[in-house]
Design a protein around this motif. Structure first.
Motif, PDB file in Angstrom:
ATOM      1  N   PRO A  16       0.834  -1.201   0.000  1.00  0.00           N
ATOM      2  CA  PRO A  16       0.000   0.000   0.000  1.00  0.00           C
ATOM      3  C   PRO A  16       0.873   1.258   0.000  1.00  0.00           C
ATOM      4  O   PRO A  16       1.982   1.243   0.546  1.00  0.00           O
ATOM      5  CB  PRO A  16      -0.810  -0.112   1.293  1.00  0.00           C
ATOM      6  N   THR A  17       0.356   2.309  -0.619  1.00  0.00           N
ATOM      7  CA  THR A  17       1.072   3.586  -0.646  1.00  0.00           C
ATOM      8  C   THR A  17       0.132   4.684  -0.149  1.00  0.00           C
ATOM      9  O   THR A  17      -0.491   5.388  -0.941  1.00  0.00           O
ATOM     10  CB  THR A  17       1.577   3.924  -2.064  1.00  0.00           C
ATOM     11  N   PRO A  18      -0.006   4.797   1.172  1.00  0.00           N
ATOM     12  CA  PRO A  18      -0.913   5.803   1.719  1.00  0.00           C
ATOM     13  C   PRO A  18      -0.431   7.224   1.431  1.00  0.00           C
ATOM     14  O   PRO A  18       0.766   7.498   1.428  1.00  0.00           O
ATOM     15  CB  PRO A  18      -0.916   5.518   3.216  1.00  0.00           C
ATOM     16  N   SER A  19      -1.387   8.100   1.179  1.00  0.00           N
ATOM     17  CA  SER A  19      -1.075   9.506   0.910  1.00  0.00           C
ATOM     18  C   SER A  19      -0.850  10.252   2.223  1.00  0.00           C
ATOM     19  O   SER A  19      -1.199   9.766   3.305  1.00  0.00           O
ATOM     20  CB  SER A  19      -2.232  10.154   0.148  1.00  0.00           C
ATOM     21  N   PHE A  38      -4.380   0.714  10.487  1.00  0.00           N
ATOM     22  CA  PHE A  38      -4.060   1.504   9.308  1.00  0.00           C
ATOM     23  C   PHE A  38      -3.729   0.536   8.170  1.00  0.00           C
ATOM     24  O   PHE A  38      -2.978  -0.414   8.360  1.00  0.00           O
ATOM     25  CB  PHE A  38      -2.858   2.397   9.634  1.00  0.00           C
ATOM     26  N   GLU A  39      -4.288   0.766   6.989  1.00  0.00           N
ATOM     27  CA  GLU A  39      -4.098  -0.122   5.833  1.00  0.00           C
ATOM     28  C   GLU A  39      -4.468  -1.562   6.211  1.00  0.00           C
ATOM     29  O   GLU A  39      -3.697  -2.491   6.061  1.00  0.00           O
ATOM     30  CB  GLU A  39      -2.664  -0.048   5.313  1.00  0.00           C
ATOM     31  N   CYS A  57     -16.249  -1.278  11.233  1.00  0.00           N
ATOM     32  CA  CYS A  57     -16.306   0.107  10.780  1.00  0.00           C
ATOM     33  C   CYS A  57     -15.011   0.424  10.034  1.00  0.00           C
ATOM     34  O   CYS A  57     -13.934   0.036  10.482  1.00  0.00           O
ATOM     35  CB  CYS A  57     -16.461   1.028  11.991  1.00  0.00           C
ATOM     36  N   ALA A  58     -15.147   1.107   8.890  1.00  0.00           N
ATOM     37  CA  ALA A  58     -13.969   1.449   8.097  1.00  0.00           C
ATOM     38  C   ALA A  58     -14.109   2.845   7.521  1.00  0.00           C
ATOM     39  O   ALA A  58     -15.218   3.351   7.332  1.00  0.00           O
ATOM     40  CB  ALA A  58     -13.777   0.441   6.970  1.00  0.00           C
ATOM     41  N   ILE A  59     -12.963   3.454   7.238  1.00  0.00           N
ATOM     42  CA  ILE A  59     -12.931   4.778   6.609  1.00  0.00           C
ATOM     43  C   ILE A  59     -11.987   4.709   5.417  1.00  0.00           C
ATOM     44  O   ILE A  59     -10.868   4.213   5.531  1.00  0.00           O
ATOM     45  CB  ILE A  59     -12.457   5.857   7.604  1.00  0.00           C
ATOM     46  N   GLU A  60     -12.460   5.195   4.298  1.00  0.00           N
ATOM     47  CA  GLU A  60     -11.646   5.316   3.090  1.00  0.00           C
ATOM     48  C   GLU A  60     -11.415   6.800   2.844  1.00  0.00           C
ATOM     49  O   GLU A  60     -12.348   7.597   2.940  1.00  0.00           O
ATOM     50  CB  GLU A  60     -12.365   4.705   1.891  1.00  0.00           C
ATOM     51  N   VAL A  61     -10.190   7.175   2.538  1.00  0.00           N
ATOM     52  CA  VAL A  61      -9.849   8.575   2.270  1.00  0.00           C
ATOM     53  C   VAL A  61      -9.554   8.716   0.782  1.00  0.00           C
ATOM     54  O   VAL A  61      -8.609   8.123   0.281  1.00  0.00           O
ATOM     55  CB  VAL A  61      -8.619   9.013   3.100  1.00  0.00           C
TER      56      VAL A  61
END
Length: 82
Positions: A16-19, A38-39, A57-61
């Motif tokens: 993964p390449t988180p911003s 995280f990820e 529960c999840a959050i996508e940015v």
């Protein structure tokens, strides 16, 4: 089913390449007490930006790169954001 398996394997091979925006959101959530992974990768192979598996529960940015494209030196609206 075979193609799905191949696609999932290829997806899992990539790191993964988180911003920076995603990292900032994760840090803000930690500051307000929303502890999360995280990820997070689900057992089915989905990659979630931030998740609390125990609460499902999840959050996508989705930052600006999802809605803007670079046209030379200018950023232009990409798709349905018009």
């Amino acid at each position: 089913a075979h193609m799905q398996s191949e696609l999932l394997t290829a997806f899992k091979c990539q790191e993964p390449t988180p911003s920076q925006l995603q990292r900032n959101v994760a840090a803000a959530l930690h500051r307000i007490g929303w502890n999360h992974s995280f990820e997070y990768e689900t057992p089915e192979g989905l990659s979630l930006d931030m998740a609390q598996p125990e609460t499902k529960c999840a959050i996508e940015v989705d930052g600006p790169s999802h809605y803007l494209k670079c046209n030379g030196r200018r950023l232009t609206v990409n798709g349905r954001t018009k």
